[in-house]
Scaffold this motif. Sequence first.
Motif: not given
Length: 165
Positions: A56-60, A68-71
């Motif tokens: 998982v990559l998380v945008a903060t 947002g996030y990308l799994a």
Amino acid sequence: MDGITLRAGGPADACTPARLHRMARAAEMPGLNERWNEAEVAAWLRAVPLAEPGGVLVATDPAGGILGYLARDRTVGEVLHLYVAPGRQRRGVGTCLLRAAQRKAGPKGLALFCLRRNHGARALYERHGFRPTAHREDPSANEEGEPDVRYCWAPPPDRMKGATA
């Protein structure tokens, strides 16, 4: 894209992405058949993509709030989820997440499924080089019971030459 930071997600991140997941789907696709509630989405995130390093990559934002996030399933190059908070959509968050996944993709690239009526997401993927490779009409093909599209993206050949040199 100013002020957006990307980081690896961890088990403690499951609840906010689960909430974003539900809010983004409701905003983009009203009336969608949601099989899983927020707690069930959070449990799946913890058990599957968050359990894998780099899953998982998380945008903060600058204050650390999740935008947002990308799994993804890195073993097969599949994007499982890409969701952005409704108030932050179309402001570069999804682009940051998708570009990061593309940079880390293997030689076979990336693939994903997108519900056909999710026009905003489809436009994002197509802007970033994803191409539709299959259209599914069968309502039993996904949990939502809706037609969807399979998209694939392959890295440019010159990128792969540089990676092996």
